[in-house]
Design an enzyme around this catalytic site. Structure first.
Site, PDB file in Angstrom:
ATOM      1  N   LYS A  17     -25.030  58.494 -51.210  1.00  0.00           N
ATOM      2  CA  LYS A  17     -25.988  59.924 -51.437  1.00  0.00           C
ATOM      3  C   LYS A  17     -25.751  60.175 -53.101  1.00  0.00           C
ATOM      4  O   LYS A  17     -24.677  59.793 -53.744  1.00  0.00           O
ATOM      5  CB  LYS A  17     -25.220  60.784 -50.561  1.00  0.00           C
ATOM      6  N   PRO A 102     -19.642  51.814 -55.837  1.00  0.00           N
ATOM      7  CA  PRO A 102     -18.578  52.007 -56.538  1.00  0.00           C
ATOM      8  C   PRO A 102     -17.892  53.123 -56.119  1.00  0.00           C
ATOM      9  O   PRO A 102     -18.203  54.089 -55.570  1.00  0.00           O
ATOM     10  CB  PRO A 102     -19.258  52.161 -57.920  1.00  0.00           C
ATOM     11  N   GLY A 104     -15.228  56.294 -55.989  1.00  0.00           N
ATOM     12  CA  GLY A 104     -14.598  57.322 -56.941  1.00  0.00           C
ATOM     13  C   GLY A 104     -15.820  57.756 -57.851  1.00  0.00           C
ATOM     14  O   GLY A 104     -15.351  58.301 -59.023  1.00  0.00           O
ATOM     15  N   GLY A 108     -20.048  59.292 -52.232  1.00  0.00           N
ATOM     16  CA  GLY A 108     -20.029  59.230 -51.019  1.00  0.00           C
ATOM     17  C   GLY A 108     -19.844  57.946 -50.254  1.00  0.00           C
ATOM     18  O   GLY A 108     -19.917  57.796 -48.812  1.00  0.00           O
ATOM     19  N   GLY A 109     -19.558  56.910 -50.957  1.00  0.00           N
ATOM     20  CA  GLY A 109     -19.334  55.534 -50.366  1.00  0.00           C
ATOM     21  C   GLY A 109     -18.280  55.620 -49.044  1.00  0.00           C
ATOM     22  O   GLY A 109     -18.528  54.941 -48.065  1.00  0.00           O
ATOM     23  N   GLY A 110     -16.997  56.068 -49.354  1.00  0.00           N
ATOM     24  CA  GLY A 110     -16.215  56.406 -48.434  1.00  0.00           C
ATOM     25  C   GLY A 110     -16.498  57.050 -46.814  1.00  0.00           C
ATOM     26  O   GLY A 110     -16.642  56.736 -45.866  1.00  0.00           O
ATOM     27  N   SER A 111     -17.291  58.192 -47.032  1.00  0.00           N
ATOM     28  CA  SER A 111     -17.609  59.245 -46.136  1.00  0.00           C
ATOM     29  C   SER A 111     -18.888  58.408 -45.458  1.00  0.00           C
ATOM     30  O   SER A 111     -18.830  58.424 -44.014  1.00  0.00           O
ATOM     31  CB  SER A 111     -18.293  60.240 -46.800  1.00  0.00           C
ATOM     32  N   ASP A 142     -17.859  65.236 -46.279  1.00  0.00           N
ATOM     33  CA  ASP A 142     -19.204  64.613 -46.517  1.00  0.00           C
ATOM     34  C   ASP A 142     -19.970  63.705 -45.271  1.00  0.00           C
ATOM     35  O   ASP A 142     -20.730  63.273 -45.288  1.00  0.00           O
ATOM     36  CB  ASP A 142     -19.275  63.923 -47.862  1.00  0.00           C
TER      37      ASP A 142
END
Length: 279
Positions: A17, A102, A104, A108-111, A142
């Protein structure tokens, strides 16, 4: 009982996102989190998660070059642990995550990974997917945003509303990922210490954390300065979340090639991604 070879592999698409804007409302001392107001859009840049049943639980992350990477504070394991405890399950899967998003950079990759796994677990165990709205905020502020692909506005910590003023569609956008990441804690710490806020309301893509990013990340400052010098060629550009990713959309197609070449010439080691946002 099926053997491991016969067990079906499920592929999950886990999108990123962007925060088209961001305003820091206040710091919630009770929750130890900042309340934010932000318009977000889901983009087509995504991770691919492969999941299959196993005799134990394992999560492996790979980068763009298929090399195994270590992910600190693995949110997928955290999600499964939370789910198993709440719903009295013992989930055992082999999970492989191809990280196209990527880590960090405020997109919002982790979320998104947490949301994808949570929705998969509801389906796998035949649990009401409406529980997502209660479970997602427990995993991260998120996670709730990835319930679907529609544009949304965050208002506070756990609440959001869907933007439905117009028919949303995919639109082309570019993203720059500097080599130097912004550490979220450092950006918010600088913001609180210096009480920095964008006072103008004229820019719909303003981000209250932008000046902190400029102050603590010299590489970001240089790239953003270049973007400012070319701003007449963009419909808009800005920083997503706490950075250091920069998104931008061209005003005219004819400007794309020259500006992209200029960025690559000035900053040959940065990653530039062409994607699409839903908005």
């Amino acid at each position: 009982m099926k053997s491991k070879k016969e067990m079906k592999i499920h592929k999950l698409i886990s999108p990123a996102k962007i925060n088209l804007n961001l305003k820091v409302i206040k710091f919630d001392k009770k929750l130890q989190k900042h309340q934010l107001s932000s318009q977000i859009a889901i983009i087509k840049l995504h991770d691919v998660i492969e999941i299959k049943q196993s005799n134990d639980l394992s999560v492996i992350y790979r980068d763009n070059n298929k090399k195994k990477i270590f992910v600190k504070n693995d949110i997928i394991k955290k999600t499964i642990k939370y789910f198993d405890k709440k719903y009295n399950k013992k989930s055992k899967f082999n999970i492989l995550v191809d990280k196209k998003i990527p880590i960090g950079y405020g997109i919002g990759g982790g979320s998104s990974n947490a949301a994808s796994i949570l929705k998969y677990l509801y389906k796998f165990y035949k649990i009401n997917p409406k529980n997502f709205f209660d479970d997602a905020p427990e995993l991260g502020s998120d996670v709730l945003l990835f319930f679907n692909q529609t544009p949304k506005i965050i208002d506070g910590i756990k609440s959001y509303r869907i933007l439905n003023k117009y028919k949303a569609r995919w639109k082309k956008i570019y993203l720059i990922f500097p080599r130097t990441k912004n550490l979220t804690a450092s950006i918010f710490s600088h913001f609180r210490k210096h009480s920095i806020s964008e006072k103008t309301t004229k820019n719909p893509f303003r981000n209250d954390l932008l000046r902190s990013s400029i102050a603590v990340n010299p590489e970001f400052f240089d790239i953003y300065s270049l973007m400012l010098s070319e701003k007449k060629k963009f419909s808009f550009f800005g920083m997503s979340g706490s950075g250091s990713s920069i998104f931008f959309k061209f005003d005219k197609i004819s400007s794309e090639r020259s500006v992209i070449q200029l960025i690559k010439q000035k900053f040959p080691l940065v990653r530039i991604e062409k994607s699409y946002y839903f908005g």
